[in-house]
Motif scaffolding. Sequence first.
Motif, PDB file in Angstrom:
ATOM      1  N   SER A 140     -12.875  -4.822  -8.384  1.00 32.44           N
ATOM      2  CA  SER A 140     -12.658  -4.102  -9.632  1.00 32.44           C
ATOM      3  C   SER A 140     -13.998  -4.071 -10.367  1.00 32.44           C
ATOM      4  O   SER A 140     -14.542  -5.127 -10.720  1.00 32.44           O
ATOM      5  CB  SER A 140     -11.591  -4.833 -10.465  1.00 32.44           C
ATOM      6  OG  SER A 140     -11.386  -4.147 -11.674  1.00 32.44           O
ATOM      7  N   LEU A 157     -10.086   0.460  -6.741  1.00 32.36           N
ATOM      8  CA  LEU A 157     -10.096  -0.920  -6.239  1.00 32.36           C
ATOM      9  C   LEU A 157     -11.066  -1.082  -5.053  1.00 32.36           C
ATOM     10  O   LEU A 157     -10.907  -1.969  -4.220  1.00 32.36           O
ATOM     11  CB  LEU A 157      -8.675  -1.358  -5.852  1.00 32.36           C
ATOM     12  CG  LEU A 157      -7.762  -1.638  -7.063  1.00 32.36           C
ATOM     13  CD1 LEU A 157      -6.310  -1.812  -6.643  1.00 32.36           C
ATOM     14  CD2 LEU A 157      -8.225  -2.882  -7.831  1.00 32.36           C
ATOM     15  N   ILE A 217      -1.107  -0.557 -10.934  1.00 33.25           N
ATOM     16  CA  ILE A 217      -1.458   0.559 -10.033  1.00 33.25           C
ATOM     17  C   ILE A 217      -0.434   1.691 -10.218  1.00 33.25           C
ATOM     18  O   ILE A 217       0.761   1.469 -10.038  1.00 33.25           O
ATOM     19  CB  ILE A 217      -1.457   0.089  -8.555  1.00 33.25           C
ATOM     20  CG1 ILE A 217      -2.311  -1.174  -8.392  1.00 33.25           C
ATOM     21  CG2 ILE A 217      -1.967   1.200  -7.640  1.00 33.25           C
ATOM     22  CD1 ILE A 217      -2.280  -1.789  -6.999  1.00 33.25           C
ATOM     23  N   TRP A 275       3.941   3.115 -12.197  1.00 32.15           N
ATOM     24  CA  TRP A 275       3.033   1.968 -12.375  1.00 32.15           C
ATOM     25  C   TRP A 275       3.700   0.683 -11.874  1.00 32.15           C
ATOM     26  O   TRP A 275       4.862   0.408 -12.180  1.00 32.15           O
ATOM     27  CB  TRP A 275       2.693   1.773 -13.856  1.00 32.15           C
ATOM     28  CG  TRP A 275       1.890   2.873 -14.476  1.00 32.15           C
ATOM     29  CD1 TRP A 275       2.373   4.041 -14.982  1.00 32.15           C
ATOM     30  CD2 TRP A 275       0.469   2.913 -14.667  1.00 32.15           C
ATOM     31  NE1 TRP A 275       1.338   4.802 -15.482  1.00 32.15           N
ATOM     32  CE2 TRP A 275       0.163   4.139 -15.310  1.00 32.15           C
ATOM     33  CE3 TRP A 275      -0.574   2.033 -14.362  1.00 32.15           C
ATOM     34  CZ2 TRP A 275      -1.136   4.501 -15.655  1.00 32.15           C
ATOM     35  CZ3 TRP A 275      -1.864   2.389 -14.714  1.00 32.15           C
ATOM     36  CH2 TRP A 275      -2.134   3.610 -15.355  1.00 32.15           C
ATOM     37  N   ARG A 278      -8.009   4.468  -5.947  1.00 34.83           N
ATOM     38  CA  ARG A 278      -7.305   3.873  -7.090  1.00 34.83           C
ATOM     39  C   ARG A 278      -8.225   2.967  -7.913  1.00 34.83           C
ATOM     40  O   ARG A 278      -7.761   2.193  -8.716  1.00 34.83           O
ATOM     41  CB  ARG A 278      -6.103   3.038  -6.613  1.00 34.83           C
ATOM     42  CG  ARG A 278      -4.966   3.807  -5.992  1.00 34.83           C
ATOM     43  CD  ARG A 278      -4.279   4.708  -7.041  1.00 34.83           C
ATOM     44  NE  ARG A 278      -2.977   5.133  -6.605  1.00 34.83           N
ATOM     45  CZ  ARG A 278      -2.750   6.019  -5.641  1.00 34.83           C
ATOM     46  NH1 ARG A 278      -3.761   6.573  -5.005  1.00 34.83           N
ATOM     47  NH2 ARG A 278      -1.514   6.342  -5.308  1.00 34.83           N
ATOM     48  N   VAL A 284      -3.339  -6.402 -11.820  1.00 34.15           N
ATOM     49  CA  VAL A 284      -3.674  -4.977 -11.719  1.00 34.15           C
ATOM     50  C   VAL A 284      -2.416  -4.160 -11.952  1.00 34.15           C
ATOM     51  O   VAL A 284      -1.304  -4.581 -11.606  1.00 34.15           O
ATOM     52  CB  VAL A 284      -4.310  -4.612 -10.349  1.00 34.15           C
ATOM     53  CG1 VAL A 284      -5.710  -5.159 -10.231  1.00 34.15           C
ATOM     54  CG2 VAL A 284      -3.455  -5.050  -9.174  1.00 34.15           C
ATOM     55  N   SER A 320      -9.874  -0.140 -14.152  1.00 37.52           N
ATOM     56  CA  SER A 320     -10.543  -0.775 -13.015  1.00 37.52           C
ATOM     57  C   SER A 320     -11.460   0.253 -12.350  1.00 37.52           C
ATOM     58  O   SER A 320     -10.986   1.276 -11.845  1.00 37.52           O
ATOM     59  CB  SER A 320      -9.485  -1.261 -12.016  1.00 37.52           C
ATOM     60  OG  SER A 320     -10.112  -1.773 -10.866  1.00 37.52           O
ATOM     61  N   THR A 335      -6.294   2.627 -11.216  1.00 39.23           N
ATOM     62  CA  THR A 335      -5.737   1.315 -11.524  1.00 39.23           C
ATOM     63  C   THR A 335      -6.297   0.803 -12.855  1.00 39.23           C
ATOM     64  O   THR A 335      -7.450   1.095 -13.203  1.00 39.23           O
ATOM     65  CB  THR A 335      -6.093   0.329 -10.385  1.00 39.23           C
ATOM     66  OG1 THR A 335      -5.421   0.769  -9.209  1.00 39.23           O
ATOM     67  CG2 THR A 335      -5.692  -1.101 -10.700  1.00 39.23           C
TER      68      THR A 335
END
Length: 294
Positions: free
Chosen positions: A12, A89, A166, A278, A87, A164, A249, A254
């Motif tokens: 992240s 990450l 997502i 989410w 995303r 997190v 992130s 995310t």
Amino acid sequence: MDKIKVRVPATSANLGSGFDCCGIALELYNVFEYEKIKSGVEFVGWDKAFANESNLAYLAYKAVCDKIGVDSCVKITIIDTGVPVSRGLGSSATLICSGAYAANKLHGMKLSKEEVFEICTELEGHPDNVAPALFGAFCTSVTDMKGNPYTVRTHVSKRIHFTVLIPDFEVQTHDARAVLPQMVKREDAVYNMSRVALLASAFKSGSGELLRIVTRDRLHQQYRRPLFKNIDEIEKCAYECGAISFMISGAGSTCLCLSTKMIEEKLNDKIKDLPNGWVAKELKISKYGTKEVE
Ligand code: HSE
């Protein structure tokens, strides 16, 4: 040694104030196998769109082989994909770091870890994800005038919980960078500089009070938020469940919450009926970065 399995953690980047220079490694992993073959390049388990010579894992493998001066014929197999794609990450960093690490390991560790880091940074374009993906924990990185990267790795206190969030939508890094202003106000620059100067030590100490202050930012997130569906609602839920800090992130999609207690279950319960799918997931810090596995 003719083949190797390599595991790389999710990462992240930014952590609020550390835009384009800070990142952490999290315990969510992609695993790839690299096997020397007699000719060409083969892909096993990849979507058709990625099974070609533009594949980042292959480009990193080849870049290290070229630097060492050996051939880069290889079969690359996907063993496990825990890191979601696009995303925020660090999924592309997992490809690059695994390829570079595998090539160096399969060819006698001829390059230093700094040289491997340089190759990874050049391919990714910036060091904020590749540094923690390679070395683990919290990394603060800088590149010199020639583009050579340097990083300092910091231990992260066990007192902090990382959760997190997502969503089911993607945010493309290109779009998230296109909305950023070319110029920033001096007071906004100072706002972030003063915070990022304390960011690594705040993560090391695990002080919730300090983290609440130093993870705030004025350089990127306010401009990016319109790209995120129902982010205001999600942020509100995170704070109501006990988050001390909420941030995007990397370039998203995310988001990441910090807390001093576990909030995953309460948060999932609160957001389960909200739109955009989410899901909250608590992840521990990955201390080791890129690693050979059995
Ligand atoms: N630091 C980058 C950004 C994300 O915020 O655009 C890393 O992929």
